[in-house]
Design a protein around this motif. Structure first.
Motif, PDB file in Angstrom:
ATOM      1  N   THR A  60       0.834  -1.193   0.000  1.00 13.12           N
ATOM      2  CA  THR A  60       0.000   0.000   0.000  1.00 13.12           C
ATOM      3  C   THR A  60       0.874   1.250   0.000  1.00 13.12           C
ATOM      4  N   ASP A  61       0.261   2.368  -0.289  1.00 12.46           N
ATOM      5  CA  ASP A  61       0.979   3.640  -0.272  1.00 12.46           C
ATOM      6  C   ASP A  61       1.557   3.913   1.111  1.00 12.46           C
ATOM      7  N   ASP A  62       0.785   3.701   2.157  1.00 13.50           N
ATOM      8  CA  ASP A  62       1.270   3.952   3.512  1.00 13.50           C
ATOM      9  C   ASP A  62       2.479   3.073   3.838  1.00 13.50           C
ATOM     10  N   GLU A  63       2.438   1.820   3.423  1.00 10.43           N
ATOM     11  CA  GLU A  63       3.554   0.916   3.696  1.00 10.43           C
ATOM     12  C   GLU A  63       4.824   1.386   2.991  1.00 10.43           C
ATOM     13  N   ILE A  64       4.695   1.802   1.734  1.00  8.42           N
ATOM     14  CA  ILE A  64       5.866   2.258   0.985  1.00  8.42           C
ATOM     15  C   ILE A  64       6.435   3.537   1.591  1.00  8.42           C
ATOM     16  N   ARG A  65       5.568   4.450   1.962  1.00  6.68           N
ATOM     17  CA  ARG A  65       6.035   5.687   2.600  1.00  6.68           C
ATOM     18  C   ARG A  65       6.842   5.380   3.863  1.00  6.68           C
ATOM     19  N   GLY A  66       6.359   4.442   4.674  1.00  2.15           N
ATOM     20  CA  GLY A  66       7.062   4.090   5.896  1.00  2.15           C
ATOM     21  C   GLY A  66       8.426   3.467   5.628  1.00  2.15           C
ATOM     22  N   LEU A  67       8.517   2.628   4.607  1.00  2.00           N
ATOM     23  CA  LEU A  67       9.786   1.980   4.279  1.00  2.00           C
ATOM     24  C   LEU A  67      10.779   2.973   3.688  1.00  2.00           C
ATOM     25  N   LEU A  69      10.463  11.782   0.716  1.00  2.75           N
ATOM     26  CA  LEU A  69       9.484  11.620  -0.345  1.00  2.75           C
ATOM     27  C   LEU A  69       9.072  12.988  -0.868  1.00  2.75           C
ATOM     28  N   GLN A  70       9.148  13.159  -2.180  1.00  2.00           N
ATOM     29  CA  GLN A  70       8.778  14.421  -2.791  1.00  2.00           C
ATOM     30  C   GLN A  70       7.376  14.383  -3.377  1.00  2.00           C
ATOM     31  N   LEU A  71       7.109  13.409  -4.241  1.00  2.00           N
ATOM     32  CA  LEU A  71       5.828  13.356  -4.935  1.00  2.00           C
ATOM     33  C   LEU A  71       5.419  11.904  -5.150  1.00  2.00           C
ATOM     34  N   VAL A  72       4.112  11.682  -5.191  1.00  2.00           N
ATOM     35  CA  VAL A  72       3.553  10.385  -5.578  1.00  2.00           C
ATOM     36  C   VAL A  72       2.523  10.643  -6.669  1.00  2.00           C
ATOM     37  N   TYR A  73       2.706  10.006  -7.808  1.00  2.00           N
ATOM     38  CA  TYR A  73       1.785  10.165  -8.929  1.00  2.00           C
ATOM     39  C   TYR A  73       0.928   8.909  -9.087  1.00  2.00           C
ATOM     40  N   GLY A  74      -0.201   9.086  -9.758  1.00  2.00           N
ATOM     41  CA  GLY A  74      -1.094   7.963 -10.002  1.00  2.00           C
ATOM     42  C   GLY A  74      -1.018   7.405 -11.395  1.00  2.00           C
ATOM     43  N   ASP A  75      -0.310   8.103 -12.285  1.00  2.00           N
ATOM     44  CA  ASP A  75      -0.119   7.604 -13.651  1.00  2.00           C
ATOM     45  C   ASP A  75       1.080   8.313 -14.262  1.00  2.00           C
ATOM     46  N   SER A  87      -6.290   5.140  -9.342  1.00  2.00           N
ATOM     47  CA  SER A  87      -5.107   5.284 -10.189  1.00  2.00           C
ATOM     48  C   SER A  87      -4.496   3.908 -10.475  1.00  2.00           C
ATOM     49  N   PRO A  88      -4.056   3.656 -11.696  1.00  2.00           N
ATOM     50  CA  PRO A  88      -3.470   2.346 -12.004  1.00  2.00           C
ATOM     51  C   PRO A  88      -2.088   2.136 -11.389  1.00  2.00           C
ATOM     52  N   GLU A  89      -1.356   3.228 -11.184  1.00  2.00           N
ATOM     53  CA  GLU A  89       0.012   3.134 -10.688  1.00  2.00           C
ATOM     54  C   GLU A  89       0.172   3.924  -9.392  1.00  2.00           C
ATOM     55  N   MET A  90       1.239   3.600  -8.668  1.00  2.00           N
ATOM     56  CA  MET A  90       1.738   4.446  -7.599  1.00  2.00           C
ATOM     57  C   MET A  90       3.204   4.709  -7.950  1.00  2.00           C
ATOM     58  N   ILE A  91       3.504   5.945  -8.365  1.00  2.00           N
ATOM     59  CA  ILE A  91       4.825   6.306  -8.881  1.00  2.00           C
ATOM     60  C   ILE A  91       5.480   7.257  -7.890  1.00  2.00           C
ATOM     61  N   TYR A  92       6.617   6.847  -7.363  1.00  2.00           N
ATOM     62  CA  TYR A  92       7.266   7.581  -6.276  1.00  2.00           C
ATOM     63  C   TYR A  92       8.507   8.313  -6.785  1.00  2.00           C
ATOM     64  N   LEU A  93       8.617   9.563  -6.399  1.00  2.00           N
ATOM     65  CA  LEU A  93       9.819  10.353  -6.636  1.00  2.00           C
ATOM     66  C   LEU A  93      10.334  10.802  -5.277  1.00  2.00           C
ATOM     67  N   CYS A  94      11.526  10.356  -4.923  1.00  2.00           N
ATOM     68  CA  CYS A  94      12.087  10.689  -3.615  1.00  2.00           C
ATOM     69  C   CYS A  94      13.532  11.140  -3.785  1.00  2.00           C
ATOM     70  N   GLN A  95      14.101  11.642  -2.697  1.00  2.00           N
ATOM     71  CA  GLN A  95      15.397  12.295  -2.770  1.00  2.00           C
ATOM     72  C   GLN A  95      16.261  11.923  -1.577  1.00  2.00           C
ATOM     73  N   LYS A  96      17.553  11.788  -1.837  1.00  2.00           N
ATOM     74  CA  LYS A  96      18.532  11.675  -0.756  1.00  2.00           C
ATOM     75  C   LYS A  96      18.848  13.072  -0.250  1.00  2.00           C
ATOM     76  N   PRO A  97      18.719  13.342   1.027  1.00  2.00           N
ATOM     77  CA  PRO A  97      18.917  14.698   1.529  1.00  2.00           C
ATOM     78  C   PRO A  97      20.318  15.240   1.225  1.00  2.00           C
ATOM     79  N   TYR A  98      20.379  16.546   0.951  1.00  2.00           N
ATOM     80  CA  TYR A  98      21.668  17.195   0.737  1.00  2.00           C
ATOM     81  C   TYR A  98      22.521  17.132   2.001  1.00  2.00           C
ATOM     82  N   SER A  99      21.858  17.032   3.147  1.00  2.00           N
ATOM     83  CA  SER A  99      22.571  17.035   4.428  1.00  2.00           C
ATOM     84  C   SER A  99      23.390  15.776   4.632  1.00  2.00           C
ATOM     85  N   ASP A 100      23.087  14.714   3.849  1.00  2.00           N
ATOM     86  CA  ASP A 100      23.799  13.453   4.002  1.00  2.00           C
ATOM     87  C   ASP A 100      25.057  13.496   3.132  1.00  2.00           C
ATOM     88  N   MET A 101      26.073  14.158   3.615  1.00  2.00           N
ATOM     89  CA  MET A 101      27.309  14.341   2.843  1.00  2.00           C
ATOM     90  C   MET A 101      28.505  13.814   3.632  1.00  2.00           C
TER      91      MET A 101
END
Length: 254
Positions: free
Chosen positions: A209-216, A224-230, A240-254
């Motif tokens: 589920t979306d909630d499970e993926i967000r937690g992981l 997590l930046q954005l979640v799209y449905g198509d 929505s047929p899809e759950m499309i995730y766009l996420c980012q590694k923080p700049y602070s992790d250097m």
């Protein structure tokens, strides 16, 4: 270490795999993303390299594709020519490359081969450590609320593939869905209408589920930046047929 618990029988015939799974609307989505982020790009579970080759061809960026299937990678290398693409046989849950990437992608619903939470966390953490600070990771999975998750243990018609030089292929499928684990086991028969030759393969898919993926994602350190449905970047809904995730590694992790 090479982990081999994933059933790779679906990927033994790269040419027929591409016939069944041509690039669709996801191509434009990921090419736009490469244009926005730049390279180098890591293509996780790259298969036959269709998308990796397109990214390198369109933008000249260096692309590294990793996959477990030796036949898929061999076909990818044959098709890549002199494009700036490197293919590596590796498990997406346990790989170590000498480069950091501006963008990592995982498409073709390959994410659904991660059957346990440990699989997913291992994948996320491995991708995370290979991203540059501020680097992006994009992947998709089928939306369970919009998927027909029912068992059909008898063999039923699935689809007919376009005719090729080897004849038409009739596909049939049997499914067994375990709702307690959100895991679908499937078996596919592909019969050549001219030769009568039949190939049988199968696999397992998990429907998080979306909630499970967000937690992981949060556990792995991603923002997590954005979640799209198509692939048109519409908002995610229950339909929505899809759950499309766009996420980012923080700049602070250097």
């Amino acid at each position: 270490m090479m982990l081999t618990d994933i059933d790779l029988s679906e990927y033994d015939d790269p040419r027929h795999y591409d016939l069944e799974n041509p690039l669709g609307a996801e191509k434009t989505f990921f090419l736009d993303l490469v244009e926005e982020t730049g390279g180098p790009v890591l293509d996780v579970a790259c298969g036959t390299g269709l998308l990796a080759g397109e990214m390198a061809r369109c933008f000249g960026v260096e692309v590294t594709g990793i996959d477990l299937s030796a036949p898929m990678l061999s076909h990818a290398r044959d098709m890549s020519g002199d494009l700036p693409v490197t293919y590596v046989q590796a498990d997406c849950r346990d790989f170590d490359l000498p480069e950091w990437y501006a963008l990592a992608i995982m498409t073709g619903h390959a994410f659904q081969n991660m059957i346990t939470d440990d699989d997913v966390i291992s994948l996320f953490r491995c991708v995370y450590k290979h991203l540059q600070p501020g680097g992006h990771f994009a992947f998709e999975t089928r939306n369970p609320s919009a998927s027909a998750l029912v068992s059909s243990c008898s063999r039923t018609f699935y689809r007919r593939l376009p005719r090729s030089e080897e004849g038409a292929i009739i596909c049939s499928i049997a499914r067994d869905y375990d709702s307690s684990q959100a895991v679908l086991d499937y078996k596919v028969w592909r019969e050549n209408t001219e030769t009568g030759q039949e190939r049988v393969s199968g696999g397992r898919l998990r429907f998080l589920t979306d909630d499970e993926i967000r937690g992981l994602l949060k556990r792995a350190g991603f923002q997590l930046q954005l979640v799209y449905g198509d692939w048109n970047r519409d908002s995610l809904t229950d339909y929505s047929p899809e759950m499309i995730y766009l996420c980012q590694k923080p700049y602070s992790d250097m």
